[in-house]
Scaffold this active site. Structure first.
Site, mmCIF file in Angstrom:
data_model
loop_
_atom_site.group_PDB
_atom_site.id
_atom_site.type_symbol
_atom_site.label_atom_id
_atom_site.label_comp_id
_atom_site.label_asym_id
_atom_site.label_seq_id
_atom_site.Cartn_x
_atom_site.Cartn_y
_atom_site.Cartn_z
ATOM 1 N N TYR A 1 0.866 -1.187 0.000
ATOM 2 C CA TYR A 1 0.000 0.000 0.000
ATOM 3 C C TYR A 1 0.899 1.232 0.000
ATOM 4 O O TYR A 1 1.873 1.311 0.756
ATOM 5 C CB TYR A 1 -0.898 0.014 1.251
ATOM 6 N N GLU B 1 -3.461 7.384 -4.025
ATOM 7 C CA GLU B 1 -3.270 6.055 -3.450
ATOM 8 C C GLU B 1 -2.937 5.047 -4.534
ATOM 9 O O GLU B 1 -3.520 5.085 -5.615
ATOM 10 C CB GLU B 1 -4.593 5.659 -2.794
#
Ligand code: GDP
Ligand code: MN
Length: 378
Positions: A101, A189
């Site tokens: 992530y 993201e």
């Protein structure tokens, strides 16, 4: 404003971030054609502006052309979190050994962007954040200096990346920060950033949320807006030049000024009520604008009362009152309304509203209490 995954990844690619080179399809046959062009296997991915598509069945690995067509058909018929899927992205499948992530958000408490990274990326990242927050590493970014290369490397080492990968990871992190700054994003993201079985990094998902207030200097990005994905209230508010945020309460608020709108919501809550929205009608209050605002507020079936809170400054109270009366002529409703007007020509404004059989309040306290009572009784 949110961008779709495929739009975000196209932008990332321009900044040198490795991404799978896929294409968008609006029907299953085209999906099949695209898969043949780019080569199997592929992933068929729902393009809707919500997260959690994978868990909802909106991301599927297809090994044959028939599977591509079948999955695309199914996904194009789906709704994910209430949003109908209108297009799918066909991406070359990545053979991965790990999911990272990587994201940047604005941390209001610190007044700075924060970059976050975790080796436990993928579809469970929310759970990781809740249950094992120590698995998420953070670097606060000095907004003047920007993300520093050593910070990016520290994040890479912090999440346990192989030394050989840290340089490439840092390059991606620095590029992602440039995307964040250049687009005036409030969030970027990559989840997952895959470590492929060949030991390379590739951004398989992309998310970008742009600051609406900065869109005036990003006409190219604004042009990417997907009108299909906006709800009707948001679209109407935007075209009417209103700042509108829907909330879950039952008292509609119509206020001229953002600060005053926030104060109004606070006072409603103070007296035990729940605002149904934030709405700033801005300067001037011509009948058409007030009517548009009223339509947007009343389109919400939860709304049991409407509170107008008007400060007559440059826009005089009597003008606003006439706008309200005219708007009430355009928008038929039985929802009770309370108005509080102060400032320039407030008395005349109140008289105009009283003549139109509208309840008026002398103070915000009184107006809010009244609106709360009415909403509770209805
Ligand atoms: P989200 O659930 O909306 O965040 O959608 P993602 O694009 O992140 O996809 C969800 C999950 O599908 C990812 O976390 C991966 O586990 C998996 N996935 C997506 N693309 C690929 C791929 O090319 N190869 C493999 N092996 N898995 C993939
Ligand atoms: Mn994802």
């Amino acid at each position: 404003m949110k961008l779709h995954e495929h739009q975000s990844k196209e932008l990332f690619a321009r900044y040198g971030i490795p991404t799978p080179k896929g294409k968008v399809a609006y029907d299953a046959e085209t999906a099949r054609e695209i898969a043949k062009q780019i080569g199997l296997p592929v992933v068929v991915k729902a393009q809707v502006l919500v997260g959690g598509r994978g868990k909802a069945g909106g991301v599927k690995l297809a090994k044959t052309a028939d599977e591509v067509e079948e999955y695309a058909g199914v996904i194009l018929g789906m709704q994910i979190k209430g949003l109908p899927v209108r297009k799918v992205l066909i991406d070359p499948a990545v053979s991965a050994q790990a999911e990272i992530y990587l994201g940047i958000v604005v941390d209001r408490a610190q007044g700075a962007p924060v970059m976050m990274a975790s080796a436990a990326g993928g579809v469970e990242i929310e759970q990781v954040a809740q249950e094992t927050p120590e698995k998420i590493k953070r670097e606060t970014i000095d907004p003047v200096l920007g993300l520093q290369a050593y910070q990016a490397r520290e994040l890479g080492f912090g999440i346990g990346l192989d030394k050989k990968l840290v340089g490439e990871f840092a390059k991606i992190a620095l590029a992602l920060y440039r995307v964040f700054v250049d687009t005036d994003a409030s969030l970027v993201e990559i989840n997952p950033l895959f470590i492929t079985t060949d030991g390379a990094l590739i951004a398989a998902d992309g998310k970008l949320v742009l600051d609406d207030s900065a869109l005036d200097r990003h006409h190219d990005l604004e042009a990417l807006r997907d009108a299909d994905e906006e709800n009707q209230a948001e679209r109407e508010a935007r075209t009417a030049g209103l700042s509108f945020v829907k909330l879950d309460g039952n008292i509609g608020c119509m206020v001229n000024g953002a600060g005053l709108a926030m104060a109004t919501m606070d006072v409603i809550k103070f007296y035990g009520g729940e605002p149904a929205n934030f709405l700033d009608i801005g300067g001037g209050a011509k009948a058409d604008k007030v009517a548009a605002a009223l339509r947007i507020i009343l389109a919400d079936p939860n709304v049991k009362a409407v509170l107008f809170n008007i400060f007559g400054g440059i826009t005089r109270g009597d003008e606003v009152a006439r706008g309200i009366v005219e708007a009430l002529g355009q928008v038929k409703t039985n929802v009770p309304m309370v108005a509080r007007i102060v400032g320039t020509n407030a008395e005349e404004g109140r008289r105009i509203l009283a003549d139109a059989h509208m309840q008026t309040a002398a103070s915000l306290e009184e107006g809010a209490k009244l609106a709360v009572e009415i909403a509770k009784a209805n």
